[in-house]
Design a protein around this motif. Sequence first.
Motif, PDB file in Angstrom:
ATOM      1  N   UNK A 140      34.665 -27.144  27.061  1.00 24.70           N
ATOM      2  CA  UNK A 140      35.987 -26.686  26.591  1.00 24.70           C
ATOM      3  C   UNK A 140      36.911 -26.447  27.774  1.00 24.70           C
ATOM      4  N   UNK A 141      36.400 -25.796  28.783  1.00 19.14           N
ATOM      5  CA  UNK A 141      37.202 -25.490  29.965  1.00 19.14           C
ATOM      6  C   UNK A 141      37.615 -26.782  30.683  1.00 19.14           C
ATOM      7  N   UNK A 142      36.668 -27.684  30.882  1.00 18.10           N
ATOM      8  CA  UNK A 142      36.963 -28.932  31.587  1.00 18.10           C
ATOM      9  C   UNK A 142      37.956 -29.805  30.829  1.00 18.10           C
ATOM     10  N   UNK A 143      37.760 -29.947  29.512  1.00 15.78           N
ATOM     11  CA  UNK A 143      38.537 -30.916  28.742  1.00 15.78           C
ATOM     12  C   UNK A 143      39.805 -30.363  28.108  1.00 15.78           C
ATOM     13  N   UNK A 144      39.889 -29.025  27.935  1.00 17.31           N
ATOM     14  CA  UNK A 144      41.086 -28.460  27.303  1.00 17.31           C
ATOM     15  C   UNK A 144      41.826 -27.492  28.209  1.00 17.31           C
ATOM     16  N   UNK A 145      41.150 -26.983  29.228  1.00 12.72           N
ATOM     17  CA  UNK A 145      41.768 -25.977  30.078  1.00 12.72           C
ATOM     18  C   UNK A 145      41.652 -24.572  29.513  1.00 12.72           C
ATOM     19  N   UNK A 146      40.879 -24.391  28.447  1.00 13.16           N
ATOM     20  CA  UNK A 146      40.702 -23.070  27.848  1.00 13.16           C
ATOM     21  C   UNK A 146      39.292 -22.545  28.113  1.00 13.16           C
TER      22      UNK A 146
ATOM     23  N   UNK B 203      38.648 -32.226  33.694  1.00 11.49           N
ATOM     24  CA  UNK B 203      37.797 -33.399  33.500  1.00 11.49           C
ATOM     25  C   UNK B 203      37.919 -33.926  32.074  1.00 11.49           C
ATOM     26  N   UNK B 204      39.095 -34.439  31.715  1.00 15.32           N
ATOM     27  CA  UNK B 204      39.257 -34.985  30.363  1.00 15.32           C
ATOM     28  C   UNK B 204      38.405 -36.244  30.211  1.00 15.32           C
ATOM     29  N   UNK B 205      37.927 -36.497  28.984  1.00 12.61           N
ATOM     30  CA  UNK B 205      37.197 -37.735  28.708  1.00 12.61           C
ATOM     31  C   UNK B 205      38.102 -38.925  29.006  1.00 12.61           C
TER      32      UNK B 205
ATOM     33  N   UNK C 274      36.890 -18.111  20.464  1.00 15.54           N
ATOM     34  CA  UNK C 274      38.192 -17.527  20.777  1.00 15.54           C
ATOM     35  C   UNK C 274      38.572 -17.903  22.198  1.00 15.54           C
ATOM     36  N   UNK C 275      39.856 -18.114  22.409  1.00 16.58           N
ATOM     37  CA  UNK C 275      40.349 -18.392  23.758  1.00 16.58           C
ATOM     38  C   UNK C 275      40.409 -17.074  24.521  1.00 16.58           C
ATOM     39  N   UNK C 276      39.779 -17.059  25.692  1.00 14.62           N
ATOM     40  CA  UNK C 276      39.804 -15.888  26.564  1.00 14.62           C
ATOM     41  C   UNK C 276      40.915 -16.028  27.602  1.00 14.62           C
ATOM     42  N   UNK C 277      41.033 -17.247  28.121  1.00 17.72           N
ATOM     43  CA  UNK C 277      41.961 -17.470  29.235  1.00 17.72           C
ATOM     44  C   UNK C 277      42.342 -18.940  29.289  1.00 17.72           C
TER      45      UNK C 277
ATOM     46  N   UNK D 216      25.293 -23.358  24.293  1.00 15.07           N
ATOM     47  CA  UNK D 216      26.466 -22.477  24.385  1.00 15.07           C
ATOM     48  C   UNK D 216      27.136 -22.618  25.751  1.00 15.07           C
ATOM     49  N   UNK D 217      26.345 -22.672  26.820  1.00 16.09           N
ATOM     50  CA  UNK D 217      26.904 -22.838  28.164  1.00 16.09           C
ATOM     51  C   UNK D 217      27.607 -24.190  28.293  1.00 16.09           C
ATOM     52  N   UNK D 218      27.038 -25.214  27.695  1.00 19.28           N
ATOM     53  CA  UNK D 218      27.644 -26.536  27.698  1.00 19.28           C
ATOM     54  C   UNK D 218      28.991 -26.507  26.972  1.00 19.28           C
TER      55      UNK D 218
END
Length: 108
Positions: free
Chosen positions: A17-23, A61-63, A52-55, A10-12
């Motif tokens: 998600x944050x690194x690769x999508x900004x969400x 860090x996109x692939x 769900x998107x929080x922020x 879950x932490x991964x």
Amino acid sequence: MAAKPGEKLIDCLIRECCEETGYLVEVHKLVYMRECFMDENVHRVECMFTASIIEETETTNMDHNQLGVEWIELSTIKDEPLFPKELRRLIESLHQGNHEQVYLGEIE
């Protein structure tokens, strides 16, 4: 998505998600798990969750093969170039309130 040593799944997911999508996301539940045999030496297990998107943050860090991020409507999922193809039907079915088994095995 690759977990770091000692990192929970879950932490991964939240980090990737944050690194690769900004969400920044809140993870809800595991909905699908599939296996993929890339070649004779690679057995990959993919887990798919609802979230769900929080922020919205910044993509950091996109692939290396990632071209960008696009938000798509679930109502058009069957027309999207999603791999494996069977995921289109499964996600559409999930969106309509019909959830099939979690373990998918190897699907096309």
